[in-house]
Design a protein around this motif. Structure first.
Motif, PDB file in Angstrom:
ATOM      1  N   LEU A  33     -25.974 -34.869 -35.807  1.00 40.47           N
ATOM      2  CA  LEU A  33     -25.513 -36.196 -36.217  1.00 40.47           C
ATOM      3  C   LEU A  33     -24.930 -36.965 -35.034  1.00 40.47           C
ATOM      4  N   TYR A  34     -24.063 -36.314 -34.253  1.00 41.92           N
ATOM      5  CA  TYR A  34     -23.471 -36.978 -33.080  1.00 41.92           C
ATOM      6  C   TYR A  34     -24.564 -37.424 -32.100  1.00 41.92           C
ATOM      7  N   GLY A  35     -25.567 -36.588 -31.924  1.00 39.75           N
ATOM      8  CA  GLY A  35     -26.670 -36.929 -31.035  1.00 39.75           C
ATOM      9  C   GLY A  35     -27.457 -38.128 -31.533  1.00 39.75           C
ATOM     10  N   ALA A  36     -27.710 -38.162 -32.830  1.00 39.28           N
ATOM     11  CA  ALA A  36     -28.433 -39.298 -33.404  1.00 39.28           C
ATOM     12  C   ALA A  36     -27.632 -40.585 -33.244  1.00 39.28           C
ATOM     13  N   ILE A  37     -26.342 -40.511 -33.472  1.00 36.98           N
ATOM     14  CA  ILE A  37     -25.483 -41.693 -33.309  1.00 36.98           C
ATOM     15  C   ILE A  37     -25.472 -42.148 -31.856  1.00 36.98           C
ATOM     16  N   ALA A  38     -25.344 -41.209 -30.922  1.00 34.74           N
ATOM     17  CA  ALA A  38     -25.328 -41.560 -29.501  1.00 34.74           C
ATOM     18  C   ALA A  38     -26.656 -42.176 -29.073  1.00 34.74           C
ATOM     19  N   ALA A  39     -27.766 -41.572 -29.487  1.00 36.66           N
ATOM     20  CA  ALA A  39     -29.075 -42.107 -29.110  1.00 36.66           C
ATOM     21  C   ALA A  39     -29.291 -43.497 -29.708  1.00 36.66           C
ATOM     22  N   PHE A  40     -28.919 -43.679 -30.954  1.00 37.86           N
ATOM     23  CA  PHE A  40     -29.063 -44.977 -31.606  1.00 37.86           C
ATOM     24  C   PHE A  40     -28.208 -46.032 -30.903  1.00 37.86           C
ATOM     25  N   THR A  41     -26.980 -45.676 -30.556  1.00 37.88           N
ATOM     26  CA  THR A  41     -26.099 -46.594 -29.836  1.00 37.88           C
ATOM     27  C   THR A  41     -26.695 -46.951 -28.481  1.00 37.88           C
ATOM     28  N   GLY A  42     -27.252 -45.965 -27.794  1.00 37.32           N
ATOM     29  CA  GLY A  42     -27.893 -46.220 -26.517  1.00 37.32           C
ATOM     30  C   GLY A  42     -29.067 -47.171 -26.637  1.00 37.32           C
ATOM     31  N   ILE A  43     -29.854 -47.013 -27.683  1.00 37.35           N
ATOM     32  CA  ILE A  43     -30.994 -47.909 -27.906  1.00 37.35           C
ATOM     33  C   ILE A  43     -30.515 -49.330 -28.168  1.00 37.35           C
ATOM     34  N   ILE A  44     -29.468 -49.463 -28.997  1.00 36.41           N
ATOM     35  CA  ILE A  44     -28.918 -50.797 -29.282  1.00 36.41           C
ATOM     36  C   ILE A  44     -28.395 -51.452 -28.005  1.00 36.41           C
ATOM     37  N   LEU A  45     -27.645 -50.709 -27.187  1.00 39.34           N
ATOM     38  CA  LEU A  45     -27.110 -51.264 -25.954  1.00 39.34           C
ATOM     39  C   LEU A  45     -28.234 -51.656 -24.983  1.00 39.34           C
ATOM     40  N   TRP A  46     -29.266 -50.844 -24.914  1.00 44.12           N
ATOM     41  CA  TRP A  46     -30.405 -51.128 -24.057  1.00 44.12           C
ATOM     42  C   TRP A  46     -31.097 -52.418 -24.503  1.00 44.12           C
ATOM     43  N   ARG A  47     -31.300 -52.545 -25.794  1.00 47.99           N
ATOM     44  CA  ARG A  47     -31.956 -53.750 -26.327  1.00 47.99           C
ATOM     45  C   ARG A  47     -31.111 -54.992 -26.084  1.00 47.99           C
ATOM     46  N   CYS A  48     -29.802 -54.870 -26.245  1.00 52.94           N
ATOM     47  CA  CYS A  48     -28.914 -56.017 -26.003  1.00 52.94           C
ATOM     48  C   CYS A  48     -28.912 -56.411 -24.529  1.00 52.94           C
ATOM     49  N   ALA A  49     -28.976 -55.427 -23.637  1.00 56.79           N
ATOM     50  CA  ALA A  49     -28.991 -55.711 -22.209  1.00 56.79           C
ATOM     51  C   ALA A  49     -30.287 -56.412 -21.804  1.00 56.79           C
ATOM     52  N   ASP A  50     -31.390 -56.064 -22.433  1.00 60.03           N
ATOM     53  CA  ASP A  50     -32.662 -56.707 -22.137  1.00 60.03           C
ATOM     54  C   ASP A  50     -32.669 -58.180 -22.534  1.00 60.03           C
ATOM     55  N   ARG A  51     -31.933 -58.505 -23.562  1.00 64.08           N
ATOM     56  CA  ARG A  51     -31.893 -59.898 -24.039  1.00 64.08           C
ATOM     57  C   ARG A  51     -30.938 -60.760 -23.245  1.00 64.08           C
ATOM     58  N   GLY A  52     -29.953 -60.115 -22.615  1.00 62.59           N
ATOM     59  CA  GLY A  52     -28.894 -60.837 -21.921  1.00 62.59           C
ATOM     60  C   GLY A  52     -29.355 -61.551 -20.720  1.00 62.59           C
TER      61      GLY A  52
END
Length: 52
Positions: A33-52
């Motif tokens: 569960l912790y791994g899934a949360i971390a990976a999902f958070t990383g994907i969200i941050l990556w996507r937000c950085a691409d838009r910035g």
């Protein structure tokens, strides 16, 4: 980096990655569960950085 660590934690938690052999995380569902949360958070941050 967060995505990679999340994937490793998740695989260890599910018992699919038995490395290192003496890790306390192996076969522990909480770490999956912790791994899934971390990976999902990383994907969200990556996507937000691409838009910035």
């Amino acid at each position: 980096m967060l995505i990679a660590f999340g994937a490793i934690w998740g695989l260890q938690g599910l018992g699919l990655l038995d490395w290192p052999a003496d890790s306390f995380m192996l076969g522990q569902r909480a770490w999956a569960l912790y791994g899934a949360i971390a990976a999902f958070t990383g994907i969200i941050l990556w996507r937000c950085a691409d838009r910035g």
